[in-house]
Design a protein around this motif. Structure first.
Motif, PDB file in Angstrom:
ATOM      1  N   ARG A  74      32.224  44.872  35.564  1.00 25.34           N
ATOM      2  CA  ARG A  74      33.181  44.992  34.468  1.00 25.34           C
ATOM      3  C   ARG A  74      34.302  43.962  34.647  1.00 25.34           C
ATOM      4  N   SER A  75      34.546  43.201  33.603  1.00 26.27           N
ATOM      5  CA  SER A  75      35.557  42.156  33.636  1.00 26.27           C
ATOM      6  C   SER A  75      36.591  42.428  32.546  1.00 26.27           C
ATOM      7  N   ALA A  76      37.873  42.479  32.928  1.00 28.11           N
ATOM      8  CA  ALA A  76      38.965  42.705  31.976  1.00 28.11           C
ATOM      9  C   ALA A  76      39.865  41.481  31.956  1.00 28.11           C
ATOM     10  N   THR A  77      39.997  40.863  30.790  1.00 27.98           N
ATOM     11  CA  THR A  77      40.858  39.703  30.616  1.00 27.98           C
ATOM     12  C   THR A  77      42.106  40.119  29.845  1.00 27.98           C
ATOM     13  N   HIS A  78      43.269  39.814  30.398  1.00 26.66           N
ATOM     14  CA  HIS A  78      44.546  40.136  29.762  1.00 26.66           C
ATOM     15  C   HIS A  78      45.181  38.853  29.245  1.00 26.66           C
ATOM     16  N   ASN A  79      45.518  38.839  27.959  1.00 31.71           N
ATOM     17  CA  ASN A  79      46.158  37.695  27.331  1.00 31.71           C
ATOM     18  C   ASN A  79      47.525  38.117  26.799  1.00 31.71           C
ATOM     19  N   THR A  80      48.572  37.437  27.263  1.00 36.09           N
ATOM     20  CA  THR A  80      49.937  37.693  26.811  1.00 36.09           C
ATOM     21  C   THR A  80      50.468  36.462  26.095  1.00 36.09           C
TER      22      THR A  80
END
Length: 344
Positions: free
Chosen positions: A191-197
């Motif tokens: 599982r890969s979670a990418t956070h973009n701010t």
């Protein structure tokens, strides 16, 4: 099915829509074949609440909807056309449900606007990949996954004092993109979670006399991305300062120019490498009795420094694209307007 009410200050509109579907799939793949039909129903609820009093306007809006997985993702026969890359379907896929909420406040007299938006997905569909380290065979198939959502906000202010106009904008966003990737070629995907701010601001001051317009502006943009699986962390800051304006001179002549200086810094960006000044200028002459004829000369990107680059982050890495630009050029055009206004 719909309900609507409108009072002096409050208003509400709610609806529930139903979409019956009949879908068919006929596909042959070598010795495997499928010919089937499926019935399904999609639902779309929504509710809109408004409040208006004097110069104040307030809105809350919710909308949602289901989406059925494609029949090819659910029932297509297994594709063995490549012995090292086997593509399968998944009959246990669940429908996707998307929902969004938007809240907005506006005061027209004071020139203030505030907006908040959020969205979320349940049972998003992505492709998982299984890897066999002994044979090198990869098997890919669609699966449901949860955790995709985003939230953003915008603030705007505008004020006019005689010939001057001031406007300011500020906003921010945060998004989580969840996926399954097999970066290490393990037996099971991870599982890969990418956070973009994202953060941005824009400040603009305009002087608008009768003879033309003069505009000063500055923009700032910040993007930060991180990935939980690959442990990557990248950021980019973009700055732009601009001046543009035009002047109407006697004899139907108009002069126009604009110039923008921009630069950026961040991960893997060399200082000064992407700095640029984009300067354009033009002169236009409108003549004849009704000003229906026009001759103009335009010089685009006078300094020939314009660049085009874009950065984005996905579950499997950071991407940057550069697009080749034409460069500086000069063009002269002649126009004549044949259409005339109708008279009673």
């Amino acid at each position: 099915m719909q309900f609507q009410y409108q009072g002096k200050a409050w208003g509400i509109r709610a609806s529930l829509q139903m979409y019956p579907q009949r879908r068919t799939l006929k596909q042959e793949n070598g010795q495997s074949q499928i010919d089937t039909m499926a019935w399904s129903v999609e639902w779309r609820p929504s509710i809109n609440l408004t409040y208006r009093k004097e110069d104040n306007y307030f809105v809350i809006n919710y909308s949602g909807g289901t989406r059925q997985p494609s029949l090819s993702d659910m029932l297509a026969p297994t594709d063995y056309s490549s012995p090292l890359y086997i593509r399968k379907s998944n009959p246990n896929l669940r429908p996707l449900y998307m929902q969004g909420l938007n809240v907005m406040f506006n005061n027209f007299k004071k020139g203030i606007m505030v907006s908040l938006m959020a969205s979320q997905q349940f049972n998003s569909i992505t492709r998982a990949t299984l890897y066999n380290p002994e044979t090198g065979v990869r098997e890919t198939f669609p699966v449901n996954i949860n955790g995709n959502w985003n939230i953003s906000g915008v603030f705007r202010y505008q004020k006019r004092i005689k010939d001057f106009n001031l406007s300011a904008n500020a906003g921010g966003s945060f998004a989580q993109d969840v996926n399954l990737i097999n970066e290490n070629q393990s037996e099971q995907p991870e599982r890969s979670a990418t956070h973009n701010t994202g953060l941005n601001s824009d400040l603009r001051l305009s002087y608008q006399p009768k003879w033309g317009n003069l505009d000063l502006n500055g923009r700032w943009n910040f993007q930060h991305s991180s990935n939980s699986l690959l442990e990557t962390d990248t950021y980019t800051r973009n700055y732009t300062f601009g001046l543009n304006g035009f002047a109407d001179l006697p004899g139907g002549i108009q002069l126009r120019t604009d110039a923008n200086y921009s630069f950026r810094n961040g991960t893997n960006i060399k200082k000064g490498e992407d700095d640029q000044i984009v300067w354009n200028a033009s002169i236009t002459w409108r003549f004849l009795k009704k000003k229906q004829a026009e001759i103009s000369a335009n010089w685009v990107d006078i300094l020939s420094q314009q660049k085009n680059y874009f950065r984005g982050t996905m579950a499997d890495g950071l991407y940057e694209n550069h697009t080749q630009q034409i460069g500086s050029y000069f063009i002269v055009s002649v126009k004549y307007r044949f259409n005339q206004p109708l008279h009673k």
